[in-house]
Design an enzyme around this catalytic site. Structure first.
Site, PDB file in Angstrom:
ATOM      1  N   ASP A 129     107.941 -38.323 -21.563  1.00 59.91           N
ATOM      2  CA  ASP A 129     108.504 -37.374 -22.154  1.00 59.91           C
ATOM      3  C   ASP A 129     109.508 -37.617 -23.212  1.00 59.91           C
ATOM      4  OD1 ASP A 129     107.204 -35.690 -20.100  1.00 59.91           O
ATOM      5  OD2 ASP A 129     108.716 -35.784 -18.855  1.00 59.91           O
TER       6      ASP A 129
HETATM    7  N1  URA Z   1     107.001 -38.554 -15.185  1.00 57.32           N
HETATM    8  C1  URA Z   1     107.740 -37.824 -15.712  1.00 57.32           C
HETATM    9  O1  URA Z   1     108.266 -36.788 -15.312  1.00 57.32           O
HETATM   10  N2  URA Z   1     108.061 -37.932 -17.247  1.00 57.32           N
HETATM   11  C2  URA Z   1     107.621 -38.762 -17.714  1.00 57.32           C
HETATM   12  O2  URA Z   1     108.070 -39.075 -19.185  1.00 57.32           O
HETATM   13  C3  URA Z   1     107.038 -39.808 -17.063  1.00 57.32           C
HETATM   14  C4  URA Z   1     106.540 -39.491 -15.930  1.00 57.32           C
END
Ligand code: URA
Length: 232
Positions: A105
């Site tokens: 993310d």
């Molecule tokens: N899980 C998440 O919620 N975000 C990420 O970036 C990676 C795994």
């Protein structure tokens, strides 16, 4: 890039030109293959062919793998209208056929692998291959023993049929844990913590399978994977 490869595609990729410009130059006899002028756009280039374009030899760099320590604020995509992408941090030639093997993310930091080897990235990201991804998680609420047990056993995520697969969860501090999961559902770690009535405040990936983020890489820095890491 797969071989045999069309001449116009090969030139467009390696000379970093739009296909139309590559074709116009090929038409003007700017391309030599093994010493002979070739003007057919669809001429099939084999990996061992020597291609000279506008007087310079174009060399396919082969399969490459970069490990990046992703900072906050970058999206794991090839392009984005609003945000900077992880590719803005990579200063290397011929990156147009690269992809991110296992996205993070925008607000997650840590290990991201960028490669042009689709088979390899499938092997490390496919849930079938059971590769654990390990995250350091900072939470808003204290981490309870019950929540650790639930994360280990599997939790029910909103809008998913099955429970999450068994995870490894280790408390590191009152508000910090190390969580290893072998699936890659959308926002999985954040949703897992939400399922145990907590909230992720910071998230950092330190490992994918047996590949660990190099601690010498500051946020935003990258390096090639070693031959050993590629094999892992
Ligand atoms: N899980 C998440 O919620 N975000 C990420 O970036 C990676 C795994």
């Amino acid at each position: 890039m797969k071989f045999p490869c069309r001449l116009d595609k090969f030139i467009s990729h390696l000379a970093e030109l739009p296909r139309s410009k590559a074709r116009a130059s090929i038409k003007r006899q700017a391309a030599l293959v093994n010493g002979e002028v070739v003007t057919a756009f669809d001429f099939q280039i084999k990996q061992q062919d020597e291609v000279v374009f506008q007087g310079e030899q174009l060399v396919f760099l082969g399969k490459r793998y970069f490990m990046l320590n992703k900072p906050v604020g970058y999206v794991s995509a090839n392009s984005d209208e609003l945000h900077k992408t992880v590719f803005d941090l990579i200063d290397e030639p011929n990156m147009s056929d690269f992809h991110v093997a296992g996205r993070l993310d925008i607000d997650t930091t840590g290990l991201v692998i960028l490669t042009n080897d689709g088979d390899w990235s499938h092997k490390i990201t496919s849930p079938k291959n059971n590769k654990f991804k390990t995250y350091l998680v900072e939470t808003q609420e204290p981490i309870t023993d019950e929540s650790l047990d639930a994360l280990r056993e599997g939790v029910q995520l909103h809008n998913e049929k099955a429970l999450t697969r068994p995870a490894k969860a280790e408390r590191l501090a009152n508000y910090g844990l190390r969580l290893s999961i072998c699936e890659g559902k959308y926002h999985q770690v954040k949703r897992m913590l939400a399922a145990v009535d907590n909230k992720v405040v910071e998230l950092h990936r330190e490992q994918i399978g047996n590949i660990k983020l190099d601690e010498n890489l500051a946020a935003g820095e990258y390096r090639l994977l070693t031959a050993e890491e590629i094999k892992l």
